[in-house]
Write an enzyme that holds these catalytic residues in place. Structure first.
Site, short mmCIF file in Angstrom:
data_model
loop_
_atom_site.label_atom_id
_atom_site.label_comp_id
_atom_site.label_asym_id
_atom_site.label_seq_id
_atom_site.Cartn_x
_atom_site.Cartn_y
_atom_site.Cartn_z
N PHE A 11 82.70 42.79 0.49
CA PHE A 11 83.17 42.95 1.86
C PHE A 11 84.10 41.80 2.27
O PHE A 11 85.28 42.00 2.59
CB PHE A 11 81.95 43.11 2.77
CG PHE A 11 82.13 42.69 4.18
CD1 PHE A 11 83.10 43.28 4.97
CD2 PHE A 11 81.31 41.72 4.73
CE1 PHE A 11 83.27 42.90 6.29
CE2 PHE A 11 81.46 41.33 6.04
CZ PHE A 11 82.45 41.92 6.83
N ILE A 12 83.63 40.57 2.19
CA ILE A 12 84.47 39.43 2.63
C ILE A 12 85.57 39.17 1.60
O ILE A 12 86.73 38.94 1.95
CB ILE A 12 83.62 38.15 2.84
CG1 ILE A 12 82.52 38.41 3.88
CG2 ILE A 12 84.51 36.98 3.26
CD1 ILE A 12 81.55 37.24 4.08
N ASP A 31 84.66 40.84 -10.19
CA ASP A 31 83.51 41.36 -9.44
C ASP A 31 82.73 42.31 -10.36
O ASP A 31 83.33 43.12 -11.07
CB ASP A 31 84.01 42.14 -8.21
CG ASP A 31 82.94 42.32 -7.15
OD1 ASP A 31 83.17 41.91 -6.01
OD2 ASP A 31 81.86 42.89 -7.47
N GLY A 36 79.57 44.79 -4.43
CA GLY A 36 80.94 45.13 -4.04
C GLY A 36 81.24 46.56 -4.46
O GLY A 36 80.41 47.24 -5.05
N LEU A 76 82.82 33.55 -4.23
CA LEU A 76 82.03 34.35 -3.27
C LEU A 76 80.97 35.18 -3.98
O LEU A 76 80.09 35.74 -3.32
CB LEU A 76 82.95 35.30 -2.48
CG LEU A 76 83.65 34.74 -1.24
CD1 LEU A 76 84.76 33.78 -1.64
CD2 LEU A 76 84.25 35.86 -0.41
N TYR A 149 66.76 32.71 -1.57
CA TYR A 149 68.21 32.77 -1.33
C TYR A 149 68.69 31.45 -0.75
O TYR A 149 69.66 30.85 -1.23
CB TYR A 149 68.47 33.93 -0.37
CG TYR A 149 69.91 34.09 0.05
CD1 TYR A 149 70.92 34.17 -0.90
CD2 TYR A 149 70.25 34.19 1.39
CE1 TYR A 149 72.24 34.34 -0.52
CE2 TYR A 149 71.57 34.37 1.79
CZ TYR A 149 72.56 34.44 0.83
OH TYR A 149 73.86 34.61 1.23
N LYS A 153 71.26 28.82 -2.66
CA LYS A 153 72.54 28.42 -2.09
C LYS A 153 72.57 26.91 -1.79
O LYS A 153 73.63 26.28 -1.89
CB LYS A 153 72.85 29.22 -0.83
CG LYS A 153 73.06 30.70 -1.07
CD LYS A 153 74.13 31.04 -2.09
CE LYS A 153 75.50 31.13 -1.52
NZ LYS A 153 76.50 31.62 -2.51
#
Ligand code: UDP
Length: 331
Positions: A11-12, A31, A36, A76, A149, A153
């Site tokens: 998406f981003i 990707d 995605g 990403l 998560y 990160k």
């Protein structure tokens, strides 16, 4: 400039790819289509400066070549979405940590500039309003899937900063706060696309918990403005920036607004966290970014209002439902 975007069919990532093509840059994306989709980049495929690889960032041979060929890397690619994270913690931890290790180690060989996208989840259970980049990170225990998560990160962030401090690899971190917009799908748990889809199809609008928890939703165009600005700025190396809107809304108010804007007859129903995710699920009560650091760097101000943001998502989902022949239950 040659831009490599991992997770570029997400998406981003797809919006970021589009922006760089519009700026006249060459864009290459990688990707694995785990979250995605090819539909996100369909319109970019005809662009002469666009190339794509359907593959994973853990394919070191491919990534070595792609990192060598590019000038800058936006990383990403990650497991995202609370639903996915709670259901697949192994995949979350492995994808997020291994992918970032590979990208950073390859970038280090040629000192390529890397922007790592992180998340407001790293603030964990901290109750500061607003969150500042130098706040302590307050994680929950490892038996609660959600925090895997946040921890994965946070490790990515430590690693990126370590590469800058120890090896002078020009890295920078963007902590994204609830980015929303066209092309985002609700399948992985994100509240706005979920609620809009429910409203448009006449299903119950599900508010988890008591609905008094709040978030700040950021239009993807504002997020992309920030990412491009941070990437271009020479003083950002080794730094962390909150990226988001500071307009706060509770989830119950969000649900009410989506119901009104879609003209939906759907009922708003409350669902316990235990039913929605897993027993003992811990939610974040309020999440508001302090964006003064980013404003100081690039003069950042989010430009798209919540009303415009929701309008664009509703229009996108209406078009998508129509295209797939799904009945729309509202005017
Ligand atoms: N949420 C909700 N209904 C849904 C999906 C999510 O009420 O159908 C709630 C969720 O519990 C959280 C908020 O909306 O309090 C934002 O959820 P999301 O997963 O979009 O983002 P995050 O929790 O990562 O901020």
């Amino acid at each position: 400039m040659k831009v490599l975007i991992t997770g570029g069919a997400g998406f981003i990532g797809s919006h970021l790819a589009e922006r760089h093509l519009n700026l006249g840059d060459e864009v290459c994306i990688v990707d694995d289509l785990s979250t995605g989709s090819v539909a996100n980049i369909q319109h970019l495929k005809i662009h002469p400066e666009f190339t794509y690889h359907i593959d994973t960032v853990t394919n070191t041979r491919l990534m070595t070549e792609l990192v060598d060929l590019c000038d800058v890397v936006y990383h990403l690619a990650a497991a995202v979405g609370v639903r996915l994270i709670v259901d697949s913690p192994v995949r979350t931890i492995e994808t997020n940590i291994r992918g970032t290790e590979i990208v950073l180690s390859l970038a280090a060989k040629k000192l390529k500039r890397v922007l790592i996208t992180s998340t407001s989840e790293v603030y964990g259970k901290g109750d500061r309003v607003p969150f500042r980049e130098d706040d302590d990170l307050l994680m929950g225990p490892p038996n609660k899937g959600r925090w895997s998560y946040a921890c994965s990160k946070a490790i990515d962030e430590f690693l990126a900063i370590a590469y800058w401090k120890e090896k002078r690899v020009p890295t920078v971190i963007a902590r994204l706060f609830n980015t929303v917009g066209p092309r985002q799908i609700g399948r992985y748990g994100m509240v706005v696309p979920n609620l809009v889809a429910q409203a448009l199809t006449g299903n119950d609008i599900t508010v988890f918990g008591d609905g008094a928890q709040s978030r700040c939703f950021t239009h993807v165009n504002d997020t992309v403005d920030a990412l491009v600005g941070i990437m271009a700025h020479p003083d950002a190396n080794g730094e962390v920036y909150n990226v988001g809107s500071d307009h706060e809304i509770t989830i119950i108010d969000l649900a009410t607004r989506i119901k009104r804007m879609t003209g939906s007859d759907s009922k708003i129903v409350f669902v316990s966290y235990g039913k929605a995710y897993e027993e003992g699920f811990e939610d974040v009560r309020r999440r508001v970014p302090d964006i003064s650091k980013l404003a100081g760097l690039i003069g950042y101000r989010p430009r798209v209002s919540l009303e415009e943001t929701l309008e664009s998502i509703i229009a996108d989902q209406r078009a998508c439902l129509r295209e797939h022949g799904v009945a729309i239950a509202v005017r």
